[in-house]
Write a protein that holds these residues in place. Sequence first.
Motif, PDB file in Angstrom:
ATOM      1  N   ARG A   1      33.608  25.272  50.185  1.00 61.23           N
ATOM      2  CA  ARG A   1      34.587  25.949  49.793  1.00 61.23           C
ATOM      3  C   ARG A   1      35.433  25.458  49.200  1.00 61.23           C
ATOM      4  O   ARG A   1      35.582  24.073  49.270  1.00 61.23           O
ATOM      5  CB  ARG A   1      34.752  26.002  51.587  1.00 61.23           C
ATOM      6  CG  ARG A   1      34.035  27.069  52.241  1.00 61.23           C
ATOM      7  CD  ARG A   1      34.811  26.569  53.780  1.00 61.23           C
ATOM      8  NE  ARG A   1      36.424  27.263  53.755  1.00 61.23           N
ATOM      9  CZ  ARG A   1      36.803  27.481  54.921  1.00 61.23           C
ATOM     10  NH1 ARG A   1      36.592  27.275  55.620  1.00 61.23           N
ATOM     11  NH2 ARG A   1      38.731  27.113  54.636  1.00 61.23           N
ATOM     12  N   ALA A   2      36.419  26.615  48.540  1.00 62.37           N
ATOM     13  CA  ALA A   2      36.960  25.743  47.561  1.00 62.37           C
ATOM     14  C   ALA A   2      38.865  24.789  48.441  1.00 62.37           C
ATOM     15  O   ALA A   2      38.400  23.950  47.928  1.00 62.37           O
ATOM     16  CB  ALA A   2      38.132  26.745  46.712  1.00 62.37           C
ATOM     17  N   ASP A   3      39.106  25.581  48.974  1.00 62.19           N
ATOM     18  CA  ASP A   3      39.568  24.654  50.369  1.00 62.19           C
ATOM     19  C   ASP A   3      39.698  23.735  50.783  1.00 62.19           C
ATOM     20  O   ASP A   3      40.484  22.670  51.401  1.00 62.19           O
ATOM     21  CB  ASP A   3      41.088  26.264  51.248  1.00 62.19           C
ATOM     22  CG  ASP A   3      39.492  26.295  52.898  1.00 62.19           C
ATOM     23  OD1 ASP A   3      38.421  25.817  51.970  1.00 62.19           O
ATOM     24  OD2 ASP A   3      40.238  27.192  53.010  1.00 62.19           O
ATOM     25  N   SER A   4      38.354  23.219  50.817  1.00 64.39           N
ATOM     26  CA  SER A   4      38.135  22.155  51.188  1.00 64.39           C
ATOM     27  C   SER A   4      37.949  21.333  50.699  1.00 64.39           C
ATOM     28  O   SER A   4      37.327  20.010  50.719  1.00 64.39           O
ATOM     29  CB  SER A   4      37.479  22.062  52.596  1.00 64.39           C
ATOM     30  OG  SER A   4      36.077  22.695  52.446  1.00 64.39           O
ATOM     31  N   ASP A   5      37.634  21.097  49.471  1.00 63.46           N
ATOM     32  CA  ASP A   5      36.531  20.583  48.346  1.00 63.46           C
ATOM     33  C   ASP A   5      37.404  19.491  47.804  1.00 63.46           C
ATOM     34  O   ASP A   5      38.595  20.157  47.313  1.00 63.46           O
ATOM     35  CB  ASP A   5      35.750  21.502  46.852  1.00 63.46           C
ATOM     36  CG  ASP A   5      35.633  20.777  46.131  1.00 63.46           C
ATOM     37  OD1 ASP A   5      34.326  21.385  45.752  1.00 63.46           O
ATOM     38  OD2 ASP A   5      35.738  19.580  45.727  1.00 63.46           O
ATOM     39  N   PRO A   6      36.916  18.290  47.718  1.00 65.37           N
ATOM     40  CA  PRO A   6      38.314  17.439  47.538  1.00 65.37           C
ATOM     41  C   PRO A   6      38.871  17.398  46.087  1.00 65.37           C
ATOM     42  O   PRO A   6      40.404  16.712  46.377  1.00 65.37           O
ATOM     43  CB  PRO A   6      37.575  15.687  48.210  1.00 65.37           C
ATOM     44  CG  PRO A   6      35.884  16.544  48.922  1.00 65.37           C
ATOM     45  CD  PRO A   6      35.898  17.504  48.567  1.00 65.37           C
ATOM     46  N   LEU A   7      37.549  17.665  45.167  1.00 65.23           N
ATOM     47  CA  LEU A   7      38.279  17.488  43.725  1.00 65.23           C
ATOM     48  C   LEU A   7      38.974  18.868  43.713  1.00 65.23           C
ATOM     49  O   LEU A   7      40.171  18.669  42.932  1.00 65.23           O
ATOM     50  CB  LEU A   7      36.844  17.544  43.436  1.00 65.23           C
ATOM     51  CG  LEU A   7      36.504  15.879  42.457  1.00 65.23           C
ATOM     52  CD1 LEU A   7      34.938  16.304  41.571  1.00 65.23           C
ATOM     53  CD2 LEU A   7      37.230  14.975  41.923  1.00 65.23           C
ATOM     54  N   VAL A   8      38.993  19.640  43.749  1.00 70.51           N
ATOM     55  CA  VAL A   8      39.775  21.493  44.161  1.00 70.51           C
ATOM     56  C   VAL A   8      41.276  20.819  44.513  1.00 70.51           C
ATOM     57  O   VAL A   8      42.067  20.803  44.027  1.00 70.51           O
ATOM     58  CB  VAL A   8      39.355  22.139  44.468  1.00 70.51           C
ATOM     59  CG1 VAL A   8      40.272  23.792  44.392  1.00 70.51           C
ATOM     60  CG2 VAL A   8      37.750  22.660  44.150  1.00 70.51           C
ATOM     61  N   ARG A   9      41.138  19.581  45.975  1.00 67.17           N
ATOM     62  CA  ARG A   9      42.551  19.663  46.343  1.00 67.17           C
ATOM     63  C   ARG A   9      43.257  18.608  45.678  1.00 67.17           C
ATOM     64  O   ARG A   9      44.513  18.403  45.543  1.00 67.17           O
ATOM     65  CB  ARG A   9      42.107  19.071  47.783  1.00 67.17           C
ATOM     66  CG  ARG A   9      41.807  19.720  48.744  1.00 67.17           C
ATOM     67  CD  ARG A   9      42.494  20.119  50.342  1.00 67.17           C
ATOM     68  NE  ARG A   9      43.447  20.653  49.900  1.00 67.17           N
ATOM     69  CZ  ARG A   9      43.992  21.665  49.645  1.00 67.17           C
ATOM     70  NH1 ARG A   9      43.645  22.292  50.886  1.00 67.17           N
ATOM     71  NH2 ARG A   9      45.274  21.520  50.184  1.00 67.17           N
ATOM     72  N   ALA A  10      42.292  18.008  45.204  1.00 66.15           N
ATOM     73  CA  ALA A  10      43.510  16.770  44.262  1.00 66.15           C
ATOM     74  C   ALA A  10      43.825  17.377  42.811  1.00 66.15           C
ATOM     75  O   ALA A  10      44.841  17.328  42.487  1.00 66.15           O
ATOM     76  CB  ALA A  10      41.488  15.680  43.638  1.00 66.15           C
ATOM     77  N   LEU A  11      43.331  18.971  42.472  1.00 62.50           N
ATOM     78  CA  LEU A  11      44.021  19.279  41.125  1.00 62.50           C
ATOM     79  C   LEU A  11      45.374  19.832  41.660  1.00 62.50           C
ATOM     80  O   LEU A  11      46.021  19.488  41.297  1.00 62.50           O
ATOM     81  CB  LEU A  11      43.001  20.081  40.920  1.00 62.50           C
ATOM     82  CG  LEU A  11      41.864  20.623  40.126  1.00 62.50           C
ATOM     83  CD1 LEU A  11      40.800  21.562  39.909  1.00 62.50           C
ATOM     84  CD2 LEU A  11      42.366  19.726  38.631  1.00 62.50           C
ATOM     85  N   LEU A  12      45.232  19.974  42.877  1.00 61.39           N
ATOM     86  CA  LEU A  12      46.610  20.637  43.672  1.00 61.39           C
ATOM     87  C   LEU A  12      47.312  19.583  43.519  1.00 61.39           C
ATOM     88  O   LEU A  12      48.385  19.558  43.095  1.00 61.39           O
ATOM     89  CB  LEU A  12      46.413  21.401  45.068  1.00 61.39           C
ATOM     90  CG  LEU A  12      45.992  22.434  44.956  1.00 61.39           C
ATOM     91  CD1 LEU A  12      45.708  23.245  46.605  1.00 61.39           C
ATOM     92  CD2 LEU A  12      46.269  23.277  44.344  1.00 61.39           C
TER      93      LEU A  12
END
Length: 530
Positions: A83-94
Motif C-alpha cells: 500500500r502506498a501509505d505504508s510503503d517506506p520509500l513512498v513515505r520517505a518522499l513525503l
Amino acid sequence: MSDLHVYDTTLRDGAQQEGLNLSVTDKLAIALHLDELGVGFIEGGWPGANPKDTEFFRRAQSELTLRNATLAAFGATRRAGGRADSDPLVRALLDSGASVVTLVAKSHGGHVERALRTTLAENLEMIRDTVTFLRGEGRRVFVDAEHFFDGYRTDRAYALEAVRAAAESGAEVVALCDTNGGMLPNEIADMVGDVVGATGARIGIHCHNDTGCAVANSMAAIDAGATHVQGTINGYGERTGNANLVTIVANLQIKQKRDLIEPHRLAEATRISHAISEITNVAPYSRQPYTGSSAFAHKAGLHASAIKVDPDLYQHTDPKAVGNDMRMLVSDMAGRASIELKSRELGFDLDSGSEEDKAKVARVLATVKDLELRGYTFDAADASFELLLRRELDGKLPDFFDVESWRVITDSRGEQDALSEATVKVSAAGKRVVQTGEGNGPVNALDHALRQALASAYPELADLELVDYKVRILDTEHGTDAITRVLIETSDGSTTWSTIGVAANILEASWDALLESVTYGLIRAGVAPR
Ligand SMILES: CC(=O)SCCNC(=O)CCNC(=O)[C@H](O)C(C)(C)COP(=O)(O)OP(=O)(O)OC[C@H]1O[C@@H](n2cnc3c(N)ncnc32)[C@H](O)[C@@H]1OP(=O)(O)O
Ligand SMILES: CC(=O)C(=O)O
C-alpha cells in the motif's frame, strides 16, 4: 514566458554517471547554480534510497533558498502487493519536504512481468495508488513512464493505459522516458504526437543519449506536443548520458524564439556549465555545443578571413547569448586573417592595413608554419603563441633571466620510488644562482629548481603551479630518434595557460616549455625585468 517546464535531473540521473560522485554539499552547491540558470525544477535525488539523498533534502529545507526553481524528490511507485501509505520509500518522499514528487513507473508490459514480477493490472494499481496518495498529501506529482517507447512498440494499448492511469489519478505531467536511449527523432515524434492526442495528458520527455540523439529526440518530442523537458547539465547521466539541458534550452530559445529562461540567465550558461564541472570533477567537454571551449573556436584560415568581415559568416549564433567567446586558433592552417584576429584577441593591433603591419603578420605567419612543420602546435599552446608574437613584434622577449646550464639526475634506491634531482644555474637581478630541486620526476625537479632559483628576484613565481604535463612522440617511425612534443599547463590560481617545447630530447622539450611558462607568467603578472 513559455509554459514548457525545464526540468533538471543532474542531481539524480546525472549522478548515475560512471565516476561521478557528489557529496551533499556538492549537491547543494549545484542546486544553487541550476537555480541561477533559471531552470523550473531541480530533481534533488531519491530520498530514502540512500542516506546522502535523504540528508540532501533535510539540509535543503533549512539551507537552500531557491529563487526560481522548485525542488522535486524522485522515487518509485509503491511495491507490488503493498500500500502506498505504508510503503517506506513512498513515505520517505513525503518526509523529504519536497512539494513536487516525481515517480518512476513501469509502462512496458514486459518489464512489469519480468522486472517487477507482477501483473499488468497490479502495476496500474501501483501507479494509481501512489499518485492518489501523494496528491492527497498535497504534493504535485509528475510520473516518469520508464521504458515508455520500447513498451509502446510492443504493446501500445498498455503503454497508453499506464499514462492514463497516472494522469487520471492526478499526475500533472507524464514524462515519457527513452530509458535505454535507443530511439530516433522521427519515431519519437510519431509516438509523442499519438500519446498527446490519445490521452490529453500533459506529456514530458526524458531522453538518454545512446544513439547520440538525446537532444534531437527531446526537440522532436517538444515539436510533437511535449510541454515538459528533462535533461542534465553537461549531459551527465548513466552510460552515454542524458539529454544536455543547456543545449535543448539554447536551441529552443535561440533558434525557435521560445522564452524559457530570461536571456541574462542564458548568458550565464557557459560559466555555470564550467562551475558545475568543477564541482563534479569531470573535465569539461571542449566540443560541447554552445558552452564548450571549442564551440566558437576557429582554426581554418578561410574561416578567419570571413570572420574578419562578419563573425556570423562562420558562426551559427552569437557566442555571447550563452556567455561563451569566439576564439581564434593559430596553427599551420592559419592565414593572415587568423594572425590578425588572434593578435587582436591578445591585445595587439596588427590590423591597420599599413605595409609595416602586413609585413609583421607575414613574418609571424611564416614562423608559425615553419615551427608547426617541426612539431609545434600552437592551437594547444596559446601562451607560447603570444610569446612568439611578442618576440616577432619587439625583436625579443623581456630579459627576465639568463640560463647558464641545467642538469637532472634520477636515481632509484632499493624498494624506494625513483627520485629526481635537478640543478639549474641562472642569473637574475644581477645575481648568479646555483639551485637544486627535487621532484618525483625529472620535470617536476626541474620546475622546482628553476622557480626556487628565481624566487628571490621574482617572488611572484611562488603562485605558479604546474597543473598538467603532456608528452607526445612525433614521427614514431624513427623510434628513439623521434621528436618529442611537450605541452605544459600552468596556473596562477585564477588563470591557466599552455606552453610548448619541441626537441629530440624529452627533457630539453620539457625545459623549453617550462621556460616559456615562467616567462609568460612573469609577463602576465606585469613584472618588469629585475
Ligand atoms: C531508469 C532509472 O534510472 S530509475 C532510477 C534508478 N535509480 C536507482 O536505482 C538508484 C537508487 N536505487 C537504490 O538505492 C535501490 O535500488 C533501492 C533503495 C531503490 C531499492 O533497493 P532494494 O530494495 O535493495 O531493491 P533492488 O534495487 O535490488 O531492486 C529494486 C526493487 O524495486 C522494484 N521496482 C523497480 N521499479 C519499480 C517501480 N517503478 N515501482 C515499484 N517498484 C519498482 C523491483 O522490482 C525490485 O523489487 P524486489 O526487491 O521485489 O525485487
Ligand atoms: C526515469 C529515468 O531516469 C529513465 O527512465 O531513464
